[in-house]
Design an enzyme around this catalytic site. Structure first.
Site, mmCIF file in Angstrom:
data_model
loop_
_atom_site.group_PDB
_atom_site.id
_atom_site.type_symbol
_atom_site.label_atom_id
_atom_site.label_comp_id
_atom_site.label_asym_id
_atom_site.label_seq_id
_atom_site.Cartn_x
_atom_site.Cartn_y
_atom_site.Cartn_z
ATOM 1 N N GLU A 126 4.056 1.142 -4.062
ATOM 2 C CA GLU A 126 4.819 1.106 -2.808
ATOM 3 C C GLU A 126 5.739 2.323 -2.696
ATOM 4 O OE1 GLU A 126 6.017 -3.102 -3.399
ATOM 5 O OE2 GLU A 126 5.403 -3.341 -1.314
ATOM 6 N N GLU A 181 0.175 -7.951 -6.281
ATOM 7 C CA GLU A 181 1.164 -9.046 -6.268
ATOM 8 C C GLU A 181 0.575 -10.411 -5.945
ATOM 9 O OE1 GLU A 181 1.563 -6.101 -4.902
ATOM 10 O OE2 GLU A 181 3.629 -5.389 -5.033
#
Ligand code: NAD
Length: 694
Positions: free
Chosen positions: A112, A134
Site C-alpha cells: 500500500e 489481508e
C-alpha cells in the site's frame, strides 16, 4: 528505524527496523517524520523509498493486529488505519516525486505504501512477493489499497487480487500492472529509481486529478455494474456469507470509487474498523496469525537437542504422496533420493517434478537456475544401495503394515547411526510401526497432506518411545521445508484423520438416511467446509477408508458394522467397483473428456432420496461441524494433542475446517459456550453419542 541517505538533490529513505520492517504506531510516526523532513527541505527534489532489510515492508506487526482485533472501540481501529492513510497520503501529495524501490516482499501495508508512491520498481527475484493478502486472514486493506489499486489497474483485476488476497511474484506483478519496472541486478535498483526521479521532476498519481475517470467508467456504468454483480455472486458462491470482511471490502471499493479520492480513503478506514470488529476477524487472526506463528516457532521442540544435521533425505515410495514429499525436500535444498519397486512409478515421479519446476519457472516463481539445481538434487532409484548414509528416511509406500514393515527392515542398514525413520501413514498407529521397525526411539510419524507440495501442515506423531532428538530433528526438518508443524501423541488416525473422518462419515450417514446427495454436498460447503463430504470421500478414496476400517477391525478384534463406511465400503468397493476419484468412479462420475465431475445419477437407486424441508437445513449443517468438534474434544481428553490451540491451526490448515470460526476448538467460543453445549446435547439425544461433548 528509518535511515536517510542523500544523493545530490535526491534522498533515499530506507526502512531499517531491528528484525522485520513492519507498520506499527512507532514506525509509522518515524516514517512520517522522515518524509516530512524531506518534503520541507527545499534542496531535495525527489525521494526513493527502499529498505535495508530482506523485505521491503511487511504489513502491520503481530502486536498491532492483535491490539486492533481486540480493541473494544472501533474508533481506535479507525484511528490506527487513518494514521497510516495520512502518512501515505503525504507521500503521494507532498509535491515531490517518490519512487518505491522494491528490494524484497511488499505485502499488505508494504504494498500500500508502494501504491502511494508515483512509480514502482522491483528486483526481478522470484522469492519476492507483492500484493494485498489481508483478506486471507479475515481482514481487509486499511492503508489505501482498496482505493488506489482499482483506480490504478481497473476494477476486474483489482477485485480479483484483493478479494482472493493474491501474492504475485515480480514478473506477474509487472504483467498485472502492480509495478511498472523490473531490474535484473539488485545493485542497479537504486540507480534506476534515481534515473526515474531525474526524468520525472513533476509526478502525481492520476486519481488526484479532478478530471480522473475510473477505467471502464463509473462504478455504476453498465460495464462496471456488471463486474460488481458478478463479484458479489462469486463471493457468495465461494463463501456463503461467512466472511463479512470480504463483503465490507467490496462495499469499500463500490462506495469509495464514487467519491473524491481522499473521501474514498475515509470510507476504507471505516470499513476496515468494521471488519476488524467482527468475530470472524478476531477468530481468524487468532488462529491463522498468532497461533500459526507460535507453531512456526517450534514450541514443542526439546531445547537441549542441537540443531538437526540432515543432508540426505530418502523417500520410500514414489506414489502420489512420495513424489510430492520428495519434491518438497529437494525444493528445501536437501539431496533427495526416491526409491520405489516400480520403474513406472519412478518415471512418473520424475515427470511430476519436472513439470512442477517448468510451471514455476514459466510463471516467474522460480529462477531457471534454481529450477535446474532443484531437479539436480532429486535422484530416483530402484536400488537400496543408493540410499547409503541417509539422515532421514520417509516411508510413503502402500498403507499396508506388512509392506511397511518389510521396507523398514530393508532400509535400516542404509540409515546413518543417528538417522531417523519416519512414516507418512495416515492412520496406522506409530508405536506399532516403530516396534516393527525395531528402532523405536528413532522412529516418528510425519504425516503430510495431499497435495503435499501445496498443503501447509505437517502432523508429527510421537510414538511411545520416540526420542527427544528424533522429535527435534523432525521439527527442524518441518521448519526447513516450510511447513507448519503440529505435534501429536499416537492414536489411531492421530488428530487430523480421526477428526475429519467424522465429517465424511456424517455425509455417508445422511446419504443412508435419504438426504439427496446434492443437498449433502451443498450443505457441507454451506456449513463452511471447502468440499462436500462425498467429494472428499472420493478424493481420499472409498477403498482406502474401507481398508482402514477392515484393518482396525482386525487389529482390535472388534466389529465396526455401525460405522457407515462398513456397508458403504462393501457396496462401493466390493459390489459396484466404484472406489473413488483415482479409479474415475465413486460417488461422482469423472468424465474422461474433460467435463466437470458430477454426482453419479444411480446413487438414487441405492439411496432413495426423501424430501427434506428447508427448515431442517440448519440442523444438517450443524451436524457436519458439531460431529467434528465432539471428536476433537475426545482427542483432547485422551491427550492426543499437546496443546488445544494446535488443533485449531491443524484443523484449518489440514482439512479446511470452517476457517471463519478459528478452528475446531475455537468453534466453541465462536458459537458461545452455553449455546454450543445445548446444541451438542440436542444432537446427541437425537442422533447418538457421537455428538456428546461431556
Ligand atoms: P500410492 O499408491 O500412490 O503410492 C504408493 C507407492 O509405493 C507406489 O508407487 C508403489 O509402487 C510404492 N511401493 C509399494 N511397495 C514398495 C516397496 N516395497 N518399496 C518401495 N516402494 C513401494 O499411495 P499414496 O497415496 O502415495 O500413499 C502412500 C502412503 O501415504 C500411505 O501410507 C498413505 O496412507 C499415506 N498418505 C496418503 C495420503 C493421501 O491423500 N493419499 C495422505 C497422507 C498420507
Amino acid at each position: 528505524m528509518i535511515e536517510v541517505l542523500r544523493e545530490g538533490p535526491y534522498a533515499v529513505l530506507f526502512w531499517k527496523m531491528p528484525k522485520v520492517n513492519v507498520l506499527n504506531a512507532d514506525s509509522v510516526s518515524a516514517f512520517r517524520e522522515a518524509v516530512e523532513n524531506l518534503l520541507t527541505d527545499s534542496a531535495i527534489k525527489g525521494i526513493v523509498i527502499s529498505s535495508r532489510n530482506r523485505e521491503f515492508l511487511a504489513g502491520a506487526d503481530l502486536e498491532t493486529i492483535q491490539a486492533l482485533v481486540t480493541a473494544e472501540d472501533p474508533r481506535a481501529i479507525y484511528a490506527a488505519s487513518w494514521q497510516v492513510q495520512e502518512a501515505f497520503l503525504r507521500v503521494e501529495t507532498g509535491g515531490k516525486p517518490v519512487v518505491a524501490a522494491i528490494n524484497g516482499s511488499a505485502l499488505g501495508g508494504g504494498y500500500e505504501l508502494a501504491l502511494a508512491c508515483h512509480h514502482r520498481i522491483s528486483i526481478q527475484n522470484p522469492s519476492i512477493e507483492i500484493g494485498l493478502p489481508e483478506t486471507t486472514l479475515g481482514l481487509m486493506p486499511g492503508g489505501g489499497g482498496t482505493q488506489r489499486l482499482p483506480r490504478k489497474i481497473g476494477l476486474v483485476s483489482a477485485l480479483e487480487l484483493i478479494l482472493e488476497g493474491k501474492r504475485l511474484r515480480p514478473i506477474e506483478a509487472k504483467e498485472t500492472g502492480l509495478i511498472e519496472e523490473l531490474v535484473e541486478k539488485p545493485d542497479t535498483l537504486l540507480e534506476k529509481a534515481l534515473d526515474w526521479l531525474r526524468a520525472h521532476p513533476q509526478a502525481s498519481n492520476p486519481w488526484l486529478d479532478p478530471r480522473y475517470r475510473l477505467p471502464g467508467g463509473a462504478v455504476y456504468s453498465p460495464t462496471n455494474a456488471q463486474v460488481f454483480a458478478a463479484a458479489i455472486a462469486r463471493l457468495r458462491e465461494k463463501t456463503y456469507g461467512h466472511y463479512p470482511g470480504l463483503e465490507y471490502c467490496l462495499s469499500a471499493i463500490y462506495e469509495g470509487l464514487q467519491l473524491p479520492f481522499a473521501e474514498g480513503l475515509r470510507i476504507e478506514s471505516q470499513y476496515f474498523a468494521k471488519t476488524l470488529s467482527t468475530r470472524t476477524a478476531k477468530a481468524m487472526v487468532r488462529t491463522l496469525f498468532m497461533e500459526r506463528q507460535r507453531l512456526l516457532n517450534l514450541p514443542h521442540r526439546p531445547k537441549e537437542v542441537a540443531p538437526a544435521s540432515i543432508q540426505k533425505v530418502v523417500v520410500l515410495g514414489a506414489g502420489m504422496m512420495g513424489r510430492a514429499i520428495a519434491y518438497v525436500c529437494a525444493s528445501a535444498g536437501y539431496e533427495t533420493w526416491v526409491k520405489d519397486t516400480s520403474e513406472a512409478a519412478l518415471s512418473q515421479a520424475q515427470h511430476f517434478a519436472t513439470s512442477l519446476v517448468e510451471k514455476a519457472v514459466g510463471r516467474g516463481r522460480l529462477a531457471p537456475e534454481e529450477g535446474k539445481n532443484l531437479l539436480a538434487r532429486l535422484h530416483f532409484t530402484l536400488q537400496y544401495t543408493d540410499l547409503a548414509e541417509a539422515d532421514l528416511a520417509i516411508e510413503a509406500v502402500f498403507e499396508d503394515r506388512a509392506i511397511k514393515t518389510q521396507v523398514y527392515q530393508e532400509v535400516l542398514p542404509y540409515l546413518k547411526p543417528q538417522g531417523i525413520l519416519a512414516s507418512n501413514t495416515s492412520t496406522l498407529p506409530i508405536t506399532g510401526l516403530a516396534e516393527a521397525a525395531g528402532i523405536s526411539p528413532r522412529f516418528i510419524g510425519l504425516h503430510f497432506f495431499s497435495p503435499a507440495e501445496r498443503m501447509p501442515l505437517l502432523e508429527i506423531i510421537l510414538g511411545k518411545e520416540t526420542s527427544a532428538q528424533t522429535l527435534a530433528w523432525a521439527l527442524d526438518f518441518a521448519q526447513r521445508i516450510q511447513k507448519v508443524p503440529m505435534v501429536v501423541r499416537d492414536s489411531r488416525g492421530f488428530f487430523t484423520s480421526r477428526v475429519f473422518g467424522t465429517y465424511v462419515r456424517e455425509g455417508l450417514r445422511m446419504l443412508m438416511e435419504g438426504v439427496p446427495p446434492a443437498l449433502i454436498e451443498n450443505l457441507g460447503r454451506q456449513a463452511g467446509m471447502p468440499v462436500g463430504p462425498l467429494a472428499l470421500a472420493d478424493e481420499v478414496s472409498i477403498s482406502l477408508m474401507y481398508s482402514i476400517l477392515r484393518q482396525t477391525e482386525a487389529d482390535l478384534g472388534i466389529s465396526l458394522h455401525e460405522d457407515p463406511v462398513s456397508p458403504i465400503g462393501k457396496l462401493f468397493v466390493e459390489e459396484l467397483h466404484r472406489p473413488g476419484r483415482k479409479a474415475g468412479a465413486g460417488f461422482y462420475e469423472y468424465p474422461s473428456d474433460g467435463r466437470r465431475k458430477y454426482l453419479w445419477p444411480d446413487l438414487s437407486k441405492f439411496f432413495p432420496p426423501r424430501p427434506i424441508s428447508q427448515e431442517v437445513y440448519p440442523e444438517l449443517k450443524d451436524r457436519f461441524l458439531y460431529v467434528q468438534v465432539a471428536e476433537a474434544l475426545r482427542t483432547l481428553r485422551e491427550g492426543v494433542l499437546l496443546e488445544q490451540a494446535d488443533g485449531d491451526v491443524g484443523s484449518i490448515l489440514g482439512w479446511g475446517f470452517a476457517p471463519f470460526t478459528g478452528g475446531v476448538f475455537h468453534f466453541i467460543s465462536w458459537v458461545g459456550e452455553a449455546t454450543f453445549r445445548r446444541r451438542a446435547q440436542e444432537l446427541a439425544e437425537k442422533y447418538g453419542p457421537r455428538f456428546s461433548v461431556v
